[in-house]
Design a protein around this motif. Structure first.
Motif, PDB file in Angstrom:
ATOM      1  N   ASP A 156      -2.708 -12.514   2.252  1.00  0.00           N
ATOM      2  CA  ASP A 156      -3.949 -12.918   3.429  1.00  0.00           C
ATOM      3  C   ASP A 156      -4.971 -11.892   3.127  1.00  0.00           C
ATOM      4  N   ILE A 157      -5.743 -11.715   2.022  1.00  0.00           N
ATOM      5  CA  ILE A 157      -6.895 -11.067   1.701  1.00  0.00           C
ATOM      6  C   ILE A 157      -7.806 -11.808   0.919  1.00  0.00           C
ATOM      7  N   SER A 158      -9.090 -11.766   1.303  1.00  0.00           N
ATOM      8  CA  SER A 158     -10.008 -12.685   0.625  1.00  0.00           C
ATOM      9  C   SER A 158     -10.567 -11.707  -0.346  1.00  0.00           C
ATOM     10  N   PRO A 159     -11.156 -12.420  -1.489  1.00  0.00           N
ATOM     11  CA  PRO A 159     -11.926 -11.826  -2.681  1.00  0.00           C
ATOM     12  C   PRO A 159     -13.043 -11.000  -2.059  1.00  0.00           C
ATOM     13  N   PRO A 160     -13.424  -9.738  -3.027  1.00  0.00           N
ATOM     14  CA  PRO A 160     -14.539  -9.169  -2.500  1.00  0.00           C
ATOM     15  C   PRO A 160     -15.861  -9.945  -2.456  1.00  0.00           C
ATOM     16  N   PRO A 161     -16.861  -9.511  -1.807  1.00  0.00           N
ATOM     17  CA  PRO A 161     -18.113 -10.165  -1.913  1.00  0.00           C
ATOM     18  C   PRO A 161     -18.636 -10.265  -3.333  1.00  0.00           C
ATOM     19  N   ALA A 162     -19.449 -10.962  -3.676  1.00  0.00           N
ATOM     20  CA  ALA A 162     -20.185 -11.159  -5.092  1.00  0.00           C
ATOM     21  C   ALA A 162     -21.024 -10.135  -5.331  1.00  0.00           C
ATOM     22  N   THR A 163     -21.883  -9.426  -4.161  1.00  0.00           N
ATOM     23  CA  THR A 163     -22.765  -8.486  -4.346  1.00  0.00           C
ATOM     24  C   THR A 163     -22.135  -7.293  -3.581  1.00  0.00           C
ATOM     25  N   LEU A 164     -22.195  -6.138  -4.271  1.00  0.00           N
ATOM     26  CA  LEU A 164     -21.605  -4.819  -3.704  1.00  0.00           C
ATOM     27  C   LEU A 164     -22.688  -4.200  -2.659  1.00  0.00           C
ATOM     28  N   VAL A 165     -22.286  -3.739  -1.605  1.00  0.00           N
ATOM     29  CA  VAL A 165     -23.051  -2.758  -0.718  1.00  0.00           C
ATOM     30  C   VAL A 165     -23.165  -1.469  -1.349  1.00  0.00           C
ATOM     31  N   GLU A 166     -24.365  -1.126  -1.750  1.00  0.00           N
ATOM     32  CA  GLU A 166     -24.653   0.358  -2.037  1.00  0.00           C
ATOM     33  C   GLU A 166     -24.712   1.364  -1.094  1.00  0.00           C
ATOM     34  N   ALA A 167     -24.008   2.353  -1.240  1.00  0.00           N
ATOM     35  CA  ALA A 167     -23.528   3.690  -0.272  1.00  0.00           C
ATOM     36  C   ALA A 167     -25.021   4.080   0.168  1.00  0.00           C
ATOM     37  N   PRO A 168     -25.432   4.335   1.326  1.00  0.00           N
ATOM     38  CA  PRO A 168     -26.704   4.942   1.800  1.00  0.00           C
ATOM     39  C   PRO A 168     -26.543   6.473   1.529  1.00  0.00           C
ATOM     40  N   GLN A 169     -27.576   7.083   1.262  1.00  0.00           N
ATOM     41  CA  GLN A 169     -27.694   8.684   0.821  1.00  0.00           C
ATOM     42  C   GLN A 169     -27.180   9.271   2.216  1.00  0.00           C
ATOM     43  N   LEU A 170     -26.635  10.516   2.160  1.00  0.00           N
ATOM     44  CA  LEU A 170     -26.401  11.340   3.345  1.00  0.00           C
ATOM     45  C   LEU A 170     -27.795  11.956   3.514  1.00  0.00           C
ATOM     46  N   ASP A 171     -28.346  11.920   4.607  1.00  0.00           N
ATOM     47  CA  ASP A 171     -29.712  12.530   5.103  1.00  0.00           C
ATOM     48  C   ASP A 171     -29.700  13.447   5.862  1.00  0.00           C
ATOM     49  N   PHE A 172     -28.643  14.489   5.557  1.00  0.00           N
ATOM     50  CA  PHE A 172     -28.413  15.598   6.197  1.00  0.00           C
ATOM     51  C   PHE A 172     -27.648  16.646   5.439  1.00  0.00           C
ATOM     52  N   PRO A 173     -28.008  18.177   5.715  1.00  0.00           N
ATOM     53  CA  PRO A 173     -27.050  18.865   4.919  1.00  0.00           C
ATOM     54  C   PRO A 173     -25.704  18.792   5.184  1.00  0.00           C
ATOM     55  N   ALA A 174     -25.020  18.145   4.286  1.00  0.00           N
ATOM     56  CA  ALA A 174     -23.483  18.367   4.499  1.00  0.00           C
ATOM     57  C   ALA A 174     -22.661  19.195   3.837  1.00  0.00           C
ATOM     58  N   HIS A 175     -21.537  19.710   4.154  1.00  0.00           N
ATOM     59  CA  HIS A 175     -20.688  20.537   3.725  1.00  0.00           C
ATOM     60  C   HIS A 175     -20.342  20.110   2.279  1.00  0.00           C
ATOM     61  N   GLN A 176     -19.967  21.097   1.350  1.00  0.00           N
ATOM     62  CA  GLN A 176     -19.716  20.634   0.076  1.00  0.00           C
ATOM     63  C   GLN A 176     -18.506  19.529   0.165  1.00  0.00           C
ATOM     64  N   LEU A 177     -17.164  19.849   0.857  1.00  0.00           N
ATOM     65  CA  LEU A 177     -16.280  19.007   0.860  1.00  0.00           C
ATOM     66  C   LEU A 177     -16.329  17.758   1.475  1.00  0.00           C
ATOM     67  N   ALA A 178     -17.351  17.691   2.642  1.00  0.00           N
ATOM     68  CA  ALA A 178     -17.532  16.083   3.061  1.00  0.00           C
ATOM     69  C   ALA A 178     -18.642  15.589   2.027  1.00  0.00           C
ATOM     70  N   ALA A 179     -19.663  16.080   1.473  1.00  0.00           N
ATOM     71  CA  ALA A 179     -20.367  15.513   0.592  1.00  0.00           C
ATOM     72  C   ALA A 179     -19.672  14.990  -0.711  1.00  0.00           C
ATOM     73  N   ASP A 180     -18.688  15.728  -0.978  1.00  0.00           N
ATOM     74  CA  ASP A 180     -17.803  15.293  -2.473  1.00  0.00           C
ATOM     75  C   ASP A 180     -16.868  14.029  -1.815  1.00  0.00           C
ATOM     76  N   TRP A 181     -16.319  13.982  -0.548  1.00  0.00           N
ATOM     77  CA  TRP A 181     -15.734  13.161   0.160  1.00  0.00           C
ATOM     78  C   TRP A 181     -16.379  11.875   0.069  1.00  0.00           C
ATOM     79  N   TYR A 182     -17.692  11.745   0.495  1.00  0.00           N
ATOM     80  CA  TYR A 182     -18.401  10.628   0.771  1.00  0.00           C
ATOM     81  C   TYR A 182     -18.765  10.174  -0.753  1.00  0.00           C
ATOM     82  N   ALA A 183     -18.929  10.983  -1.649  1.00  0.00           N
ATOM     83  CA  ALA A 183     -19.589  10.428  -3.012  1.00  0.00           C
ATOM     84  C   ALA A 183     -18.063   9.774  -3.670  1.00  0.00           C
TER      85      ALA A 183
END
Length: 145
Positions: free
Chosen positions: A24-51
């Protein structure tokens, strides 16, 4: 979505594969949503996790609201890591939120989403094939033909 109990086995390890039927899962959408940039000074571990989210197989299912939740989580993770004092309650809340974004294999198994990177084909490995979608496509082709 089951959140309690043991983590389900991978589909290749289950004995009764016929019990599940069509996923019971639908296929992914045709267009991928691009990840927005982090607009704050993130801790290196948090930035790596987000990336790493953008490189993960489940990212093909992310909607804009999921990316905003991930940004908020990266912000909270940065605050937590920069606080200098570890809070068990905050760590548990962050880990739970990460699970909601399906960032662990256990969370993905609970919603029956498996990412197969060991398919042997280099193109499939690079794309991070979602194995459950292959089952879905096979089930659809069996029904139509």
């Amino acid at each position: 979505m089951g959140t309690r109990g043991p983590v389900p086995k991978r589909s290749t390890q289950r004995r009764r594969r016929n019990a599940d039927g069509v996923p019971d899962i639908s296929p992914p959408p045709a267009t991928l949503v691009e990840a927005p940039q982090l607009d704050f000074p993130a801790h290196q571990l948090a930035a790596d996790w987000y990336a790493s989210l953008a490189e993960s197989g489940q990212a093909q299912f992310f909607e804009p609201s999921d990316w905003q939740a991930a940004r908020l989580l990266a912000y909270d993770l940065t605050r937590h890591l920069n606080a200098g004092r570890v809070s068990a309650q905050m760590t548990a809340a962050l880990w739970s939120a990460m699970g909601d974004l399906l960032t662990t294999e256990a969370a993905r198994r609970r919603v029956r989403l498996e990412i197969d990177r060991d398919s042997g084909d280099e193109d499939d490995q690079a794309a991070g094939v979602v194995a459950i979608l292959d089952d879905y496509r096979r089930a659809l082709s069996d029904d139509t033909g």
